[in-house]
Scaffold this motif. Sequence first.
Motif, mmCIF file in Angstrom:
data_model
loop_
_atom_site.group_PDB
_atom_site.id
_atom_site.type_symbol
_atom_site.label_atom_id
_atom_site.label_comp_id
_atom_site.label_asym_id
_atom_site.label_seq_id
_atom_site.Cartn_x
_atom_site.Cartn_y
_atom_site.Cartn_z
ATOM 1 N N LEU A 302 0.903 -1.180 -0.063
ATOM 2 C CA LEU A 302 -0.093 -0.018 -0.100
ATOM 3 C C LEU A 302 0.898 1.325 0.156
ATOM 4 N N ASN A 306 -2.468 5.611 -0.896
ATOM 5 C CA ASN A 306 -3.578 4.729 -0.883
ATOM 6 C C ASN A 306 -3.573 3.714 -2.243
ATOM 7 N N HIS A 308 -2.560 0.766 -4.320
ATOM 8 C CA HIS A 308 -1.836 -0.659 -3.991
ATOM 9 C C HIS A 308 -1.300 -1.321 -5.002
ATOM 10 N N SER A 365 -9.398 -2.623 1.724
ATOM 11 C CA SER A 365 -10.190 -1.525 2.164
ATOM 12 C C SER A 365 -9.954 -1.224 3.587
ATOM 13 N N GLN A 368 -6.367 0.771 3.749
ATOM 14 C CA GLN A 368 -6.784 1.983 3.228
ATOM 15 C C GLN A 368 -7.250 3.143 4.228
ATOM 16 N N ARG A 369 -8.142 2.234 5.406
ATOM 17 C CA ARG A 369 -8.780 3.009 6.407
ATOM 18 C C ARG A 369 -8.037 3.430 7.681
ATOM 19 N N ARG A 371 -4.271 2.854 7.885
ATOM 20 C CA ARG A 371 -2.914 2.765 7.649
ATOM 21 C C ARG A 371 -1.980 3.625 8.607
#
Length: 407
Positions: A302, A306, A308, A365, A368-369, A371
């Motif tokens: 990642l 954001n 990947h 997902s 990304q939320r 990290r």
Amino acid sequence: MPELIVPNTQQELNLKKLELSALLEITQAINDNLPEAALYKIYRFTLLAQLQISRLVLFMHDEDWECKVCFGTEQDFTKEELPEEIKNLKEITNTSKLHVHRKWRAFEIVIPILHNGKLLAVVMIGKIQPYYTNMEALSFVQTVSNIMLVAIENHKMARLRLAQEAIRREIEIAREVQSMLFPKALPNDKDVAIHASYIPHSSIGGDYYDYVDIDAEQCLFCVADVSGKGVPASLLMSNFQAGLRTILRQTSDLNTVVSELNHLIYRNAIAEKFITAFLAIYNRKTRELSYVNAGHNSPILLYENNDHRLLNEGCTMLGVFDVLPFMSVTKIQVPHNAIMLCYTDGLTEVFDEDEAEFGVEGTISFLQRNRYLSSRMLHLQLLNEINLYNEEATFTDDITLLSCRFK
């Protein structure tokens, strides 16, 4: 009305003496830890000597019905299937009242032996010494049979406990071996922060992760998964780890490392076991990551924005072929503040109540939320996320996570 035969006091006393004698002999045999075959022989001679029974068979029920004692008949009942009508009896019955094949009429009486309401055995007997009434003789047979069969049942339970204790100790040793495979410490320095979590599905799992400093600039990290579980998987994984460490002392060329590991697993794997693995070498100075994915779940890289990338290039799983049919070592530049998450399939193969898989998409997902969480909290929250994905679900596989933050 049939004539009632009343046993005299001397007859009753004689039978009680016989019962006591049989009990003492059986108890002595148990104390001497004689095998079951010897106990059955004592049982047979006790009834033959004391009652002079002309014919007898004893069927015992374990996983199936099996004839353990047979004498006095031309028919070999050790090869016969006990009729269903006899299996369902709960009280002493004359064979003349049963709808069974005539070969079973070689016996006059069927005596079911029950313990705690469970049918343990069936005794079928022929003629009895006429000195005793049928009532006395049948009581004696039941008493001796109950003593003997409960003793044999206890004998089996004792053997089972010993076997279970041996298995428990074997598992304990394998668990200790497995715990020694994992690195004692993972780095968190100016270049990388590596964190790992391992949640076994059973007491011994088939997952593995590792970190090895090759030299001042290069380090290797690895996640692997053996097909199957338990002691065989643990032992194969210990071979994998020992092989990896040995090969790295000779070379850090990933092509050679993976090829040699494949050959090692191919030679040592049993029962069609194989290993999926992801191996990567990171150069701290050049920020180059070289990796081989050997049939493993694709790690997620990642980036700071954001976006990947799935790290899926490499070769087939290890241990299936003597020589790998194809191989590629992929090299990529890793920018600052990227995160890589390696995992085993226990993470992604979780389904909700509608049978939808958490999968790679759910993992991406989540990353990304979240990290910016610390590595430890990232792992805890991810494990919590899949728990919440289906609260009724039970994990059917080990879960291993290894994350690396590239600073």
